[in-house]
Design a protein around this motif. Structure first.
Motif, PDB file in Angstrom:
ATOM      1  N   ALA A 140      10.637-147.646 -29.225  1.00 52.90           N
ATOM      2  CA  ALA A 140      10.483-147.215 -27.796  1.00 52.90           C
ATOM      3  C   ALA A 140       9.406-146.634 -27.799  1.00 52.90           C
ATOM      4  CB  ALA A 140      11.871-146.261 -27.670  1.00 52.90           C
ATOM      5  N   THR A 141       8.733-145.827 -28.934  1.00 51.51           N
ATOM      6  CA  THR A 141       7.460-145.355 -28.995  1.00 51.51           C
ATOM      7  C   THR A 141       6.422-146.047 -28.769  1.00 51.51           C
ATOM      8  OG1 THR A 141       8.248-143.180 -30.525  1.00 51.51           O
ATOM      9  CG2 THR A 141       5.909-143.735 -30.210  1.00 51.51           C
ATOM     10  N   ILE A 142       6.426-147.332 -29.245  1.00 50.40           N
ATOM     11  CA  ILE A 142       5.432-148.399 -29.090  1.00 50.40           C
ATOM     12  C   ILE A 142       5.367-148.735 -27.398  1.00 50.40           C
ATOM     13  CG2 ILE A 142       4.715-150.692 -29.476  1.00 50.40           C
ATOM     14  CD1 ILE A 142       5.778-150.468 -32.241  1.00 50.40           C
ATOM     15  N   ALA A 143       6.605-148.865 -27.034  1.00 47.16           N
ATOM     16  CA  ALA A 143       6.608-149.544 -25.472  1.00 47.16           C
ATOM     17  C   ALA A 143       6.259-148.219 -24.655  1.00 47.16           C
ATOM     18  CB  ALA A 143       7.994-149.726 -25.323  1.00 47.16           C
ATOM     19  N   ILE A 144       6.433-147.117 -24.893  1.00 47.97           N
ATOM     20  CA  ILE A 144       5.957-145.902 -23.838  1.00 47.97           C
ATOM     21  C   ILE A 144       4.626-145.605 -24.065  1.00 47.97           C
ATOM     22  CG2 ILE A 144       6.571-143.968 -25.354  1.00 47.97           C
ATOM     23  CD1 ILE A 144       7.407-144.348 -21.459  1.00 47.97           C
ATOM     24  N   GLY A 145       3.986-145.881 -25.383  1.00 48.87           N
ATOM     25  CA  GLY A 145       2.596-145.713 -25.558  1.00 48.87           C
ATOM     26  C   GLY A 145       1.869-146.591 -24.784  1.00 48.87           C
ATOM     27  N   SER A 146       2.332-147.797 -24.736  1.00 49.45           N
ATOM     28  CA  SER A 146       1.610-148.989 -24.148  1.00 49.45           C
ATOM     29  C   SER A 146       1.702-148.926 -22.617  1.00 49.45           C
ATOM     30  CB  SER A 146       2.303-150.468 -24.611  1.00 49.45           C
ATOM     31  OG  SER A 146       2.347-150.596 -25.930  1.00 49.45           O
ATOM     32  N   PHE A 147       2.587-148.480 -21.996  1.00 53.70           N
ATOM     33  CA  PHE A 147       2.584-148.309 -20.742  1.00 53.70           C
ATOM     34  C   PHE A 147       1.772-147.065 -20.438  1.00 53.70           C
ATOM     35  CE2 PHE A 147       7.025-150.193 -20.812  1.00 53.70           C
ATOM     36  CZ  PHE A 147       6.379-151.425 -20.284  1.00 53.70           C
ATOM     37  N   GLY A 148       1.907-145.999 -21.410  1.00 53.29           N
ATOM     38  CA  GLY A 148       0.847-144.614 -21.011  1.00 53.29           C
ATOM     39  C   GLY A 148      -0.449-145.322 -21.070  1.00 53.29           C
ATOM     40  N   LEU A 149      -0.860-146.252 -22.155  1.00 54.83           N
ATOM     41  CA  LEU A 149      -2.266-146.669 -22.212  1.00 54.83           C
ATOM     42  C   LEU A 149      -2.726-147.311 -20.968  1.00 54.83           C
ATOM     43  CD1 LEU A 149      -4.392-147.262 -24.226  1.00 54.83           C
ATOM     44  CD2 LEU A 149      -3.449-149.195 -24.842  1.00 54.83           C
ATOM     45  N   LEU A 150      -1.916-148.148 -20.334  1.00 53.47           N
ATOM     46  CA  LEU A 150      -2.124-149.055 -19.251  1.00 53.47           C
ATOM     47  C   LEU A 150      -2.344-147.947 -17.929  1.00 53.47           C
ATOM     48  CD1 LEU A 150       0.136-152.099 -19.298  1.00 53.47           C
ATOM     49  CD2 LEU A 150      -2.184-151.929 -19.175  1.00 53.47           C
ATOM     50  N   GLY A 151      -1.662-146.938 -18.028  1.00 49.03           N
ATOM     51  CA  GLY A 151      -1.427-145.987 -16.718  1.00 49.03           C
ATOM     52  C   GLY A 151      -2.488-145.141 -16.919  1.00 49.03           C
ATOM     53  N   SER A 152      -3.276-144.867 -18.008  1.00 52.24           N
ATOM     54  CA  SER A 152      -4.089-143.932 -18.324  1.00 52.24           C
ATOM     55  C   SER A 152      -5.456-143.980 -17.281  1.00 52.24           C
ATOM     56  CB  SER A 152      -4.841-143.883 -19.591  1.00 52.24           C
ATOM     57  OG  SER A 152      -3.742-143.433 -20.525  1.00 52.24           O
ATOM     58  N   LYS A 153      -5.674-142.748 -16.711  1.00 52.07           N
ATOM     59  CA  LYS A 153      -7.003-142.861 -15.640  1.00 52.07           C
ATOM     60  C   LYS A 153      -8.311-142.340 -16.588  1.00 52.07           C
ATOM     61  CE  LYS A 153      -4.096-142.168 -11.600  1.00 52.07           C
ATOM     62  NZ  LYS A 153      -3.883-141.526 -10.476  1.00 52.07           N
ATOM     63  N   ARG A 154      -8.232-142.059 -17.736  1.00 51.57           N
ATOM     64  CA  ARG A 154      -9.288-141.524 -18.450  1.00 51.57           C
ATOM     65  C   ARG A 154      -9.375-142.133 -19.993  1.00 51.57           C
ATOM     66  NH1 ARG A 154     -12.283-136.924 -16.475  1.00 51.57           N
ATOM     67  NH2 ARG A 154     -11.383-135.989 -14.570  1.00 51.57           N
ATOM     68  N   LEU A 155     -10.698-142.265 -20.372  1.00 44.11           N
ATOM     69  CA  LEU A 155     -10.724-143.062 -21.516  1.00 44.11           C
ATOM     70  C   LEU A 155     -10.252-142.289 -22.681  1.00 44.11           C
ATOM     71  CD1 LEU A 155     -11.941-145.281 -23.239  1.00 44.11           C
ATOM     72  CD2 LEU A 155     -14.320-143.987 -23.319  1.00 44.11           C
ATOM     73  N   ARG A 156     -10.280-140.711 -22.728  1.00 41.53           N
ATOM     74  CA  ARG A 156      -9.947-140.101 -24.034  1.00 41.53           C
ATOM     75  C   ARG A 156      -8.396-139.962 -23.752  1.00 41.53           C
ATOM     76  NH1 ARG A 156     -13.928-135.020 -23.592  1.00 41.53           N
ATOM     77  NH2 ARG A 156     -13.635-135.397 -21.401  1.00 41.53           N
ATOM     78  N   GLN A 157      -7.760-140.296 -22.629  1.00 42.13           N
ATOM     79  CA  GLN A 157      -6.222-140.236 -22.614  1.00 42.13           C
ATOM     80  C   GLN A 157      -5.826-141.326 -23.167  1.00 42.13           C
ATOM     81  OE1 GLN A 157      -4.530-140.337 -18.587  1.00 42.13           O
ATOM     82  NE2 GLN A 157      -2.941-138.641 -19.333  1.00 42.13           N
TER      83      GLN A 157
END
Length: 511
Positions: A285-302
């Protein structure tokens, strides 16, 4: 006793004390002391690794008090591996900080060394209470490093970081106190013996304490749903601090591996395999939520911060297999993802300095100097982070999937890991395109000129830490066979709890 086991603690501690006494000295003096100490820590870590590479377990009893009554340090293959990874990461993070970040406050180098003291202590301690103590040391140092340089956003994210981790520390103390109240010991080897003899009346208390510790370690490892503090904190702090923090989630993963194989492993009777219902689902589940967070990020460092979250889930997926090959795959993946994400944090800082007011926003903007060169470095690091062949990220994930072939959850593991890699490729490709390829000297929508930012040209000392971390990942690719052999031997030693118990308590101790 072999004193090499305590040197990874004494060296950063004494360096920090020396720097504290010299805090009024010029920066070049403090830089020289900190740099020499960090290089020496690499040498000590290699020497420690050499000492334990044949399977020996070094036990260091402080003040010569025998276990379980005194403070015990234990250096085995796993601990030495973690100490070496930390030392390699630290020297390049410090090198980058010497570009000027360390001038933002007088205490930077002191805090940096205390952070290393806490990290090395957490890996080498053989006692649960001292694990709590070293957690507190590294967290206190990390609080200050996180806020180093000030700023409204940094202070706000730091407040969240502090509050959440203070709560975690309180839970850790509750769990440790419960175990001591029931079992009368906190030495890990002794706990492994006592847990197997817990009477039925105390079973519920011990199980509750064990699950409480898991909550704390999952918080440190940034597992779902306890990851929320990480993306904001890591994306707002300075680049050297964020690079060093790439190893901090691995402390939580290390603690889960150590505690739940040694104390609550197969020899623990009714409490054995305590995490089986929890660890793998939470990791996936952490892999999944991290992947969606990666896609939704608006900044590179995020985005890079979310890569740390994904790496935590991937690493603990390997550990959750509870097999030699699964743990070995996780151990190979651990330094790879640490070095890759640290290099991306440093590169993101170089990009921010060249984009003016655009900073790291994922929007087409200014044309930056040496854009093609920085884009090429970003491309190489994106390949590493996504796990594309032929580099170490691909090898680590391949080893993980191969280790899962006989596992009942293979379809889920393969689906989550491969889908996450695909989403990582998409997210990083979009970021690279926006930053490096869609920036034009003329804004086509308005047909107006776009101001080009002209900072100082890239210097060798700026790029060296990034290339060094990238080089470590490439070295891991070419030395994959020998590193994997070491990881397999380490996994076997971790699962052979009798060897650890006998080394700490004597050969007469039996689980």
């Amino acid at each position: 006793m072999n004193h090499i086991a305590i040197i990874p603690l004494l060296l950063p501690l004494f360096t920090g004390i020396c720097l504290l006494l010299l805090r009024e000295q010029r920066h070049y003096v403090k830089r020289a002391i900190a740099g020499i100490s960090s290089l020496a820590q690499i040498g000590v870590a290699f020497a420690l690794l050499q000492q334990v590479s044949n399977g020996d377990i070094l036990v260091y009893a402080l003040s010569n008090w025998p276990a379980p009554f005194g403070i015990t340090l234990v250096a085995d293959r796993l601990a030495a591996f973690m100490v070496l990874t930390t030392a390699l990461l630290a020297v390049f993070a410090l090198m980058y900080a010497m570009r000027g970040t360390d001038r933002n406050g007088r205490q930077f180098h002191i805090l940096f060394q205390l952070q290393l003291f806490g990290l090395n202590g957490a890996f080498l301690t053989g006692d649960l209470f001292n694990l709590f103590v070293f957690f507190e040391v590294l967290l206190l140092a990390s609080y200050s490093l996180l806020l180093h340089g000030g700023g409204r956003k940094r202070i706000r994210s730091g407040l969240h970081f502090v509050v959440i981790n203070v709560v975690g520390s309180a839970l850790f103390l509750f769990g440790v106190g419960t175990l001591y109240g029931v079992l009368g010991t906190l030495n890990m080897a002794d706990l492994a013996l006592e847990v197997a003899k817990v009477p039925a009346a105390d079973m519920g208390l011990v199980k509750a304490a064990a699950l409480l510790l898991f909550v704390v370690f999952a918080l440190k490892a940034a597992l779902l749903p306890l990851y929320l503090w990480l993306p904001t904190a890591y994306s707002q702090t300075s680049a050297p601090a964020a690079a060093l923090f790439a190893i901090m989630t691995k402390v939580g993963a290390y603690s889960i591996l150590r505690v739940y194989t040694l104390i609550f492993g197969n020899q623990a009777g009714p409490l054995s395999s305590l995490l089986d219902p929890w660890l793998l689902p939470m990791a996936l589940a952490t892999i999944a939520i991290g992947s969606f967070g990666l896609l939704g990020s608006k900044r590179l460092r995020q985005q890079v911060a979310y890569l740390v979250v994904i790496s935590a889930g991937t690493l603990l997926t390997g550990f959750s297999l509870e097999s030699t090959t699964g743990i070995a795959a996780g151990l190979y993946y651990l330094p790879h993802t640490t070095f890759a994400t640290a290099a991306l944090f440093l590169l993101a800082d170089l990009i921010v300095q060249r984009r003016g007011q655009m900073e790291d926003r994922l929007e087409a903007g200014y044309v930056i100097t040496q854009q093609k060169f920085l884009g090429g470095v970003f491309f190489a690091l994106a390949i590493l982070a996504a796990g594309l062949p032929p580099l170490s990220g691909f090898l680590g994930k391949f080893m993980l999937l191969r280790a899962a072939l006989d596992h009942a959850a293979l379809p889920y593991i393969m689906g989550f890991v491969l889908t996450s890699s695909l989403l990582t490729i998409i997210a990083l490709a979009r970021s690279g395109s926006l930053i490096f390829f869609e920036a034009n000297a003329v804004d086509k929508s308005t047909n107006t000129s776009v101001k080009q930012v002209e900072p100082e040209p890239l210097q060798t000392r700026e790029l060296l830490p990034v290339f060094a971390l990238l080089g470590l990942c490439i070295l891991m690719t070419f030395k994959a066979g020998s590193i994997n052999a070491y990881c397999l031997a380490t996994a076997q030693q971790v699962l052979d709890t009798q060897a650890y118990i006998s080394a700490v308590l004597g050969h007469g101790a039996q689980p």
